[in-house]
Design a protein around this motif. Structure first.
Motif, PDB file in Angstrom:
ATOM      1  N   TRP A   9     -15.713   3.284 -17.133  1.00  0.00           N
ATOM      2  CA  TRP A   9     -14.252   3.239 -17.102  1.00  0.00           C
ATOM      3  C   TRP A   9     -13.820   1.946 -16.407  1.00  0.00           C
ATOM      4  N   TRP A  10     -13.583   0.907 -17.152  1.00  0.00           N
ATOM      5  CA  TRP A  10     -13.293  -0.389 -16.549  1.00  0.00           C
ATOM      6  C   TRP A  10     -12.022  -0.369 -15.695  1.00  0.00           C
ATOM      7  N   TRP A  11     -11.082   0.505 -16.046  1.00  0.00           N
ATOM      8  CA  TRP A  11      -9.790   0.550 -15.353  1.00  0.00           C
ATOM      9  C   TRP A  11      -9.846   1.290 -14.016  1.00  0.00           C
ATOM     10  N   ALA A  12     -10.935   2.010 -13.754  1.00  0.00           N
ATOM     11  CA  ALA A  12     -11.007   2.855 -12.555  1.00  0.00           C
ATOM     12  C   ALA A  12     -10.945   2.026 -11.270  1.00  0.00           C
ATOM     13  N   ASP A  13     -11.567   0.847 -11.290  1.00  0.00           N
ATOM     14  CA  ASP A  13     -11.589   0.018 -10.080  1.00  0.00           C
ATOM     15  C   ASP A  13     -10.186  -0.463  -9.720  1.00  0.00           C
ATOM     16  N   ALA A  14      -9.452  -0.975 -10.709  1.00  0.00           N
ATOM     17  CA  ALA A  14      -8.094  -1.455 -10.454  1.00  0.00           C
ATOM     18  C   ALA A  14      -7.164  -0.302 -10.096  1.00  0.00           C
ATOM     19  N   ALA A  15      -7.365   0.856 -10.730  1.00  0.00           N
ATOM     20  CA  ALA A  15      -6.532   2.018 -10.418  1.00  0.00           C
ATOM     21  C   ALA A  15      -6.762   2.477  -8.979  1.00  0.00           C
ATOM     22  N   ALA A  16      -8.018   2.464  -8.546  1.00  0.00           N
ATOM     23  CA  ALA A  16      -8.314   2.834  -7.163  1.00  0.00           C
ATOM     24  C   ALA A  16      -7.706   1.835  -6.196  1.00  0.00           C
ATOM     25  N   ALA A  17      -7.780   0.551  -6.545  1.00  0.00           N
ATOM     26  CA  ALA A  17      -7.181  -0.478  -5.699  1.00  0.00           C
ATOM     27  C   ALA A  17      -5.668  -0.289  -5.606  1.00  0.00           C
ATOM     28  N   LEU A  18      -5.054   0.079  -6.730  1.00  0.00           N
ATOM     29  CA  LEU A  18      -3.609   0.306  -6.735  1.00  0.00           C
ATOM     30  C   LEU A  18      -3.248   1.508  -5.865  1.00  0.00           C
ATOM     31  N   PHE A  19      -4.058   2.551  -5.898  1.00  0.00           N
ATOM     32  CA  PHE A  19      -3.842   3.728  -5.049  1.00  0.00           C
ATOM     33  C   PHE A  19      -3.920   3.363  -3.572  1.00  0.00           C
ATOM     34  N   ILE A  20      -4.954   2.596  -3.206  1.00  0.00           N
ATOM     35  CA  ILE A  20      -5.130   2.181  -1.809  1.00  0.00           C
ATOM     36  C   ILE A  20      -3.970   1.290  -1.373  1.00  0.00           C
ATOM     37  N   SER A  21      -3.584   0.358  -2.245  1.00  0.00           N
ATOM     38  CA  SER A  21      -2.489  -0.551  -1.916  1.00  0.00           C
ATOM     39  C   SER A  21      -1.180   0.204  -1.721  1.00  0.00           C
ATOM     40  N   GLY A  22      -0.930   1.183  -2.586  1.00  0.00           N
ATOM     41  CA  GLY A  22       0.270   1.995  -2.452  1.00  0.00           C
ATOM     42  C   GLY A  22       0.287   2.764  -1.144  1.00  0.00           C
ATOM     43  N   SER A  23      -0.888   3.235  -0.706  1.00  0.00           N
ATOM     44  CA  SER A  23      -0.977   3.945   0.572  1.00  0.00           C
ATOM     45  C   SER A  23      -0.632   3.012   1.735  1.00  0.00           C
ATOM     46  N   ILE A  24      -1.129   1.776   1.666  1.00  0.00           N
ATOM     47  CA  ILE A  24      -0.821   0.787   2.711  1.00  0.00           C
ATOM     48  C   ILE A  24       0.677   0.505   2.742  1.00  0.00           C
ATOM     49  N   LEU A  25       1.267   0.295   1.570  1.00  0.00           N
ATOM     50  CA  LEU A  25       2.697  -0.017   1.492  1.00  0.00           C
ATOM     51  C   LEU A  25       3.543   1.148   1.996  1.00  0.00           C
ATOM     52  N   ARG A  26       3.173   2.365   1.643  1.00  0.00           N
ATOM     53  CA  ARG A  26       3.923   3.536   2.093  1.00  0.00           C
ATOM     54  C   ARG A  26       3.893   3.663   3.613  1.00  0.00           C
ATOM     55  N   ASP A  27       2.713   3.474   4.200  1.00  0.00           N
ATOM     56  CA  ASP A  27       2.596   3.525   5.661  1.00  0.00           C
ATOM     57  C   ASP A  27       3.474   2.449   6.302  1.00  0.00           C
ATOM     58  N   GLY A  28       3.460   1.263   5.714  1.00  0.00           N
ATOM     59  CA  GLY A  28       4.242   0.172   6.284  1.00  0.00           C
ATOM     60  C   GLY A  28       5.733   0.435   6.241  1.00  0.00           C
ATOM     61  N   VAL A  29       6.223   0.916   5.097  1.00  0.00           N
ATOM     62  CA  VAL A  29       7.661   1.181   4.955  1.00  0.00           C
ATOM     63  C   VAL A  29       8.099   2.259   5.941  1.00  0.00           C
ATOM     64  N   GLY A  30       7.312   3.317   6.078  1.00  0.00           N
ATOM     65  CA  GLY A  30       7.653   4.387   7.010  1.00  0.00           C
ATOM     66  C   GLY A  30       7.694   3.904   8.444  1.00  0.00           C
ATOM     67  N   ASN A  31       6.727   3.087   8.833  1.00  0.00           N
ATOM     68  CA  ASN A  31       6.681   2.591  10.208  1.00  0.00           C
ATOM     69  C   ASN A  31       7.795   1.594  10.491  1.00  0.00           C
ATOM     70  N   VAL A  32       8.115   0.734   9.530  1.00  0.00           N
ATOM     71  CA  VAL A  32       9.214  -0.215   9.731  1.00  0.00           C
ATOM     72  C   VAL A  32      10.531   0.533   9.885  1.00  0.00           C
ATOM     73  N   ARG A  33      10.753   1.549   9.062  1.00  0.00           N
ATOM     74  CA  ARG A  33      12.002   2.310   9.138  1.00  0.00           C
ATOM     75  C   ARG A  33      12.154   2.958  10.519  1.00  0.00           C
ATOM     76  N   THR A  34      11.103   3.603  11.013  1.00  0.00           N
ATOM     77  CA  THR A  34      11.174   4.268  12.313  1.00  0.00           C
ATOM     78  C   THR A  34      11.339   3.266  13.445  1.00  0.00           C
ATOM     79  N   ALA A  35      10.615   2.135  13.365  1.00  0.00           N
ATOM     80  CA  ALA A  35      10.693   1.128  14.422  1.00  0.00           C
ATOM     81  C   ALA A  35      12.067   0.489  14.494  1.00  0.00           C
ATOM     82  N   VAL A  36      12.629   0.140  13.342  1.00  0.00           N
ATOM     83  CA  VAL A  36      13.949  -0.493  13.324  1.00  0.00           C
ATOM     84  C   VAL A  36      15.009   0.472  13.840  1.00  0.00           C
ATOM     85  N   THR A  37      14.928   1.731  13.441  1.00  0.00           N
ATOM     86  CA  THR A  37      15.894   2.730  13.907  1.00  0.00           C
ATOM     87  C   THR A  37      15.871   2.838  15.422  1.00  0.00           C
ATOM     88  N   ALA A  38      14.671   2.880  16.010  1.00  0.00           N
ATOM     89  CA  ALA A  38      14.565   2.988  17.469  1.00  0.00           C
ATOM     90  C   ALA A  38      15.091   1.738  18.159  1.00  0.00           C
TER      91      ALA A  38
END
Length: 352
Positions: free
Chosen positions: A212-241
């Protein structure tokens, strides 16, 4: 040696108390702080080995590259925690009359912003690779005289990075709540979710192995999305405080129960008819401004001093407090509290 470890230096032989600024920590928080510092250093030591292991085995895999980037970013929260901790121990000064507790918020914002930037780049990189239908080559390596598929080494490296962060995150979470430390909380939250990064990467590598040639890029996209989600959540909480929102719990989801306890204490004073407060989160500690409408004659200086001392004694997080007598509660300074002021005592007693 960290500042937390340097406690014995008094000539009378007694141990110096651990402090945030001029706030002396209770024994429970002191022990939590010592353990949190140890876990931060353990995390940094583990990440050094994890980064090396993933880098040596990643080859041309996008999933491995994303996992390596996440491991590098994972250095930021524990380092930010240690740096912010050093700064918060400094007492207030003429230039910083409120102390240096905001360094916690700054560290939180730095960590979150780094995650957003890197997550955005990795989402674009892995997404473009998926759209271009790039086929990642995973070859073979010679290990100890034997030819081994490189994918097995990648899977072993990812498996190594899966379990320790989860254990570290679970150990840090209750400490972050006891210390009201959002940098430590963000670090723990990321650690607890790191197993998904490892599992996602392993699934991507196995997918490539079965064709499955697409599995590697799909996994990378999943990991990247997790990083971005964590970042957005932390920025929102930090700025609010940092924008002086009403004090909330360490996860930023609910009003801190101490707010209700502050209002309940002020209303319970025998000479007070009505009371309200503004509670500002400075980092580990809170700054309280209490507004009270006295019954009859204005309160004496002694009564005001006793009220302030009672607020400071309410909880270790109340670093400082001011009590302001007024003819009526200043609604322009306490916006939108109307009905909430009626509910606060009940919430405060429940929390206590």
């Amino acid at each position: 040696m960290s500042d937390v470890g340097q406690q014995g230096g008094r000539q009378d032989g007694r141990r110096e108390p651990t402090r945030f600024g001029h706030t002396e920590l209770p024994r429970e928080q002191e022990e939590a702080l010592r353990r949190a510092v140890r876990l931060a250093w353990v995390t940094i030591g583990f990440l050094v080995t994890a980064v090396v292991a993933v880098y040596v085995t990643m080859g041309s895999s996008q999933a491995m590259k994303a996992a390596w980037a996440e491991d590098l970013l994972s250095f930021i929260p524990p380092i930010s925690f240690l740096v912010a901790l050093h700064l918060t121990r400094k007492p207030p000064s003429p230039r910083h009359p409120y102390g240096h507790h905001r360094s916690i918020g700054v560290g939180h914002l730095v960590a979150g912003t780094s995650l957003v930037i890197m997550g955005t780049f990795l989402v674009w990189d892995s997404g473009s690779g998926l759209l271009k239908a790039e086929h990642p080559p995973i070859g073979v390596m010679e290990v100890g005289g034997h030819v081994v598929w490189s994918g097995w080494l990648m899977i072993a490296a990812l498996a190594y990075t899966a379990v320790p962060p989860v254990l570290l995150g679970r150990a840090k979470m209750p400490l972050a709540e006891k210390l009201h430390d959002r940098v430590l909380y963000a670090d723990a939250d990321m650690n607890k979710a790191d197993w998904m990064t490892a599992v996602g990467g392993i699934v991507g590598i196995v997918g490539v192995g079965v064709g499955w040639w697409w599995a590697d890029a799909a996994a990378a996209l999943f990991i990247s999305g997790s990083i971005l989600r964590d970042g957005v959540g932390n920025v929102r909480t930090a700025v609010t405080a940092l924008m002086d929102a009403r004090a909330t719990t360490v996860d930023g989801k609910e009003v801190h129960p101490l707010v209700g306890r502050v209002d309940a204490l002020l209303r319970g004073l025998p000479w007070v008819a009505e009371a309200g407060s503004r509670v500002r989160d400075e980092g580990h500690v809170f700054h309280v401004e209490g507004f009270v409408v006295p019954i009859g004659a204005p309160p004496s200086l002694e009564e005001l001093a006793q009220a302030r001392d009672a607020l400071v004694a309410l909880d270790w997080k109340v670093q400082d407090a001011v009590v302001v007598p007024c003819a009526e509660l200043p609604d322009e300074l306490l916006p939108g509290v109307g009905d909430e002021r009626e509910d606060a005592p009940a919430r405060g007693h429940d929390a206590g």
